[in-house]
Design a protein around this motif. Structure first.
Motif, PDB file in Angstrom:
ATOM      1  N   LEU A 158     -18.381 -14.922  38.503  1.00  0.00           N
ATOM      2  CA  LEU A 158     -18.806 -16.195  37.916  1.00  0.00           C
ATOM      3  C   LEU A 158     -20.241 -16.108  37.413  1.00  0.00           C
ATOM      4  CD1 LEU A 158     -18.413 -19.231  37.351  1.00  0.00           C
ATOM      5  CD2 LEU A 158     -19.267 -19.648  39.659  1.00  0.00           C
ATOM      6  N   ARG A 159     -21.117 -15.611  38.241  1.00  0.00           N
ATOM      7  CA  ARG A 159     -22.533 -15.537  37.857  1.00  0.00           C
ATOM      8  C   ARG A 159     -22.735 -14.599  36.665  1.00  0.00           C
ATOM      9  NH1 ARG A 159     -24.863 -15.622  44.083  1.00  0.00           N
ATOM     10  NH2 ARG A 159     -24.983 -17.900  44.254  1.00  0.00           N
ATOM     11  N   ASN A 160     -21.960 -13.533  36.606  1.00  0.00           N
ATOM     12  CA  ASN A 160     -22.049 -12.625  35.463  1.00  0.00           C
ATOM     13  C   ASN A 160     -21.574 -13.306  34.181  1.00  0.00           C
ATOM     14  OD1 ASN A 160     -23.117 -10.464  36.901  1.00  0.00           O
ATOM     15  ND2 ASN A 160     -21.106  -9.601  37.390  1.00  0.00           N
ATOM     16  N   GLY A 201     -26.422 -16.379  28.031  1.00  0.00           N
ATOM     17  CA  GLY A 201     -27.847 -16.287  27.739  1.00  0.00           C
ATOM     18  C   GLY A 201     -28.680 -17.192  28.617  1.00  0.00           C
ATOM     19  N   GLU A 202     -29.973 -17.057  28.503  1.00  0.00           N
ATOM     20  CA  GLU A 202     -30.892 -17.819  29.320  1.00  0.00           C
ATOM     21  C   GLU A 202     -31.132 -19.220  28.769  1.00  0.00           C
ATOM     22  OE1 GLU A 202     -34.439 -15.547  29.679  1.00  0.00           O
ATOM     23  OE2 GLU A 202     -33.506 -13.926  30.828  1.00  0.00           O
ATOM     24  N   THR A 238     -19.857 -32.590  26.314  1.00  0.00           N
ATOM     25  CA  THR A 238     -20.744 -33.280  25.372  1.00  0.00           C
ATOM     26  C   THR A 238     -22.203 -33.249  25.811  1.00  0.00           C
ATOM     27  OG1 THR A 238     -20.550 -35.471  26.427  1.00  0.00           O
ATOM     28  CG2 THR A 238     -18.865 -34.869  24.801  1.00  0.00           C
ATOM     29  N   GLU A 239     -22.461 -32.896  27.071  1.00  0.00           N
ATOM     30  CA  GLU A 239     -23.814 -33.008  27.613  1.00  0.00           C
ATOM     31  C   GLU A 239     -24.436 -31.674  28.024  1.00  0.00           C
ATOM     32  OE1 GLU A 239     -23.561 -35.808  30.815  1.00  0.00           O
ATOM     33  OE2 GLU A 239     -23.074 -37.496  29.511  1.00  0.00           O
ATOM     34  N   ASN A 240     -23.705 -30.567  27.876  1.00  0.00           N
ATOM     35  CA  ASN A 240     -24.199 -29.282  28.364  1.00  0.00           C
ATOM     36  C   ASN A 240     -23.814 -28.137  27.422  1.00  0.00           C
ATOM     37  OD1 ASN A 240     -24.986 -30.078  31.375  1.00  0.00           O
ATOM     38  ND2 ASN A 240     -23.016 -31.026  30.920  1.00  0.00           N
ATOM     39  N   ASP A 241     -24.533 -27.020  27.563  1.00  0.00           N
ATOM     40  CA  ASP A 241     -24.215 -25.825  26.773  1.00  0.00           C
ATOM     41  C   ASP A 241     -23.026 -25.071  27.346  1.00  0.00           C
ATOM     42  OD1 ASP A 241     -26.498 -26.176  25.057  1.00  0.00           O
ATOM     43  OD2 ASP A 241     -27.756 -25.387  26.674  1.00  0.00           O
ATOM     44  N   ILE A 242     -22.901 -25.070  28.674  1.00  0.00           N
ATOM     45  CA  ILE A 242     -21.837 -24.335  29.361  1.00  0.00           C
ATOM     46  C   ILE A 242     -21.127 -25.290  30.312  1.00  0.00           C
ATOM     47  CG2 ILE A 242     -21.277 -22.337  30.813  1.00  0.00           C
ATOM     48  CD1 ILE A 242     -24.126 -21.278  30.158  1.00  0.00           C
ATOM     49  N   VAL A 243     -19.814 -25.233  30.349  1.00  0.00           N
ATOM     50  CA  VAL A 243     -19.048 -26.053  31.285  1.00  0.00           C
ATOM     51  C   VAL A 243     -18.265 -25.140  32.226  1.00  0.00           C
ATOM     52  CG1 VAL A 243     -17.231 -27.772  31.587  1.00  0.00           C
ATOM     53  CG2 VAL A 243     -18.837 -27.970  29.676  1.00  0.00           C
ATOM     54  N   VAL A 244     -18.536 -25.288  33.518  1.00  0.00           N
ATOM     55  CA  VAL A 244     -17.818 -24.547  34.557  1.00  0.00           C
ATOM     56  C   VAL A 244     -16.901 -25.519  35.291  1.00  0.00           C
ATOM     57  CG1 VAL A 244     -18.025 -23.180  36.676  1.00  0.00           C
ATOM     58  CG2 VAL A 244     -19.743 -22.939  34.852  1.00  0.00           C
TER      59      VAL A 244
END
Length: 280
Positions: free
Chosen positions: A10-12, A18-19, A45-51
């Motif tokens: 997951l972290r990878n 990207g940062e 709609t509110e974030n760059d990445i969705v987990v």
């Protein structure tokens, strides 16, 4: 959408984006429905990445509860999560979340975890706060998304966040309902035909109380009686609790003079349903 089954995976996957990317996180126990998908769409709609995580957490189920029979369909869930906008799906097993020798518990003490669902499920919130803390530490999101249907859970988690000075914003999303008012829940699949026909009494009773409150009635005992009487018109309904509490603190109140939470839990056969409405 990428799928990760371990913390390292997951972290990878998060690093690949990207940062300096904002992360939105929707923790679920799977068997996704439109309520869950509304969390994912809001996060998108509110974030760059969705987990999105899917983990049926054993520590929040008490003896004799429905852990073994809790509905699971990971393949279908993956398709729904991706269509809703998830970038990474986290599918850990219990050994990944609770490594061998794990003995750490995160518990919010006090009345907030002892009433409503806590009164009949005394170990439930200890399991919830422990697993949510673990998941938040794993994902490190900027925002985490929860549904209003689990109003007590949200209040407990917010108290945990404040108490531990965690740097994550908790976003509460509205309850999504069927056309007849029944709040969407993974447990609805366990309702038999007649039980399903009677289950919308929960939202109906809450709305009757809300209408009465809007008309000027602010006595909590009166409103609780109205809710219980309406639910009891359904012969298969077995009330676990009916309560009206301060919305922010879940403290007991006698009169409504600030935003309040009217909440119910009712069993239909082997299925326990919860619902609530905000009086504000």
């Amino acid at each position: 959408m990428k799928t990760a089954k371990t913390v390292d995976e997951l972290r990878n996957e998060i690093k690949v984006f990207g940062e300096n990317k904002t992360i939105g996180f929707a923790p679920t126990m799977g068997y996704l429905h439109e309520g869950h998908l509304s969390l994912i769409k809001r996060a998108k709609t509110e974030n760059d990445i969705v987990v999105v995580s899917i983990f049926v957490n054993p520590t929040q189920f008490g003896p004799g509860e429905d852990f073994e029979s809790y509905p699971r369909d990971f393949e279908k869930d993956a398709g729904l999560a991706e269509a809703a906008g998830a970038d990474i799906l986290f599918l850990p097993d219990a050994k990944e979340i609770y490594p061998v020798g794990s003995a750490t518990i995160v518990e919010v003490e006090g009345p907030i975890t002892k009433k409503l669902c806590g009164s009949s499920r005394p170990t439930h919130f200890k399991g919830v706060t422990t697993v949510v803390n673990i998941l938040l530490n794993i994902v490190s999101p900027d925002k985490a998304y929860f549904g209003q249907k689990d109003a007590q859970q949200v209040a407990v988690i917010k108290k945990m966040i404040r108490g531990l000075h965690m740097q994550v914003a908790i976003v509460t999303c509205p309850i999504i309902r069927e056309a007849d008012g029944l709040a969407l829940s993974s447990r609805n699949v366990g309702l038999k035909t007649e039980e399903r026909e009677q289950a919308p009494v929960l939202s109906r009773a809450l709305n009757i109380a809300k209408d009465l409150w809007i008309s000027g009635e602010n006595d909590v005992a009166t409103l609780k009686t109205v809710i219980a009487n309406e639910i009891n018109t359904m012969p298969l309904a077995d009330i676990d609790y009916v309560d009206i509490l301060d919305y922010e603190t879940l403290a007991g109140i006698e009169k409504i003079d600030a935003p309040a939470l009217a909440a119910v839990a009712v069993r239909f056969g082997n299925t326990r349903l919860i619902d609530n409405i905000i009086l504000e």
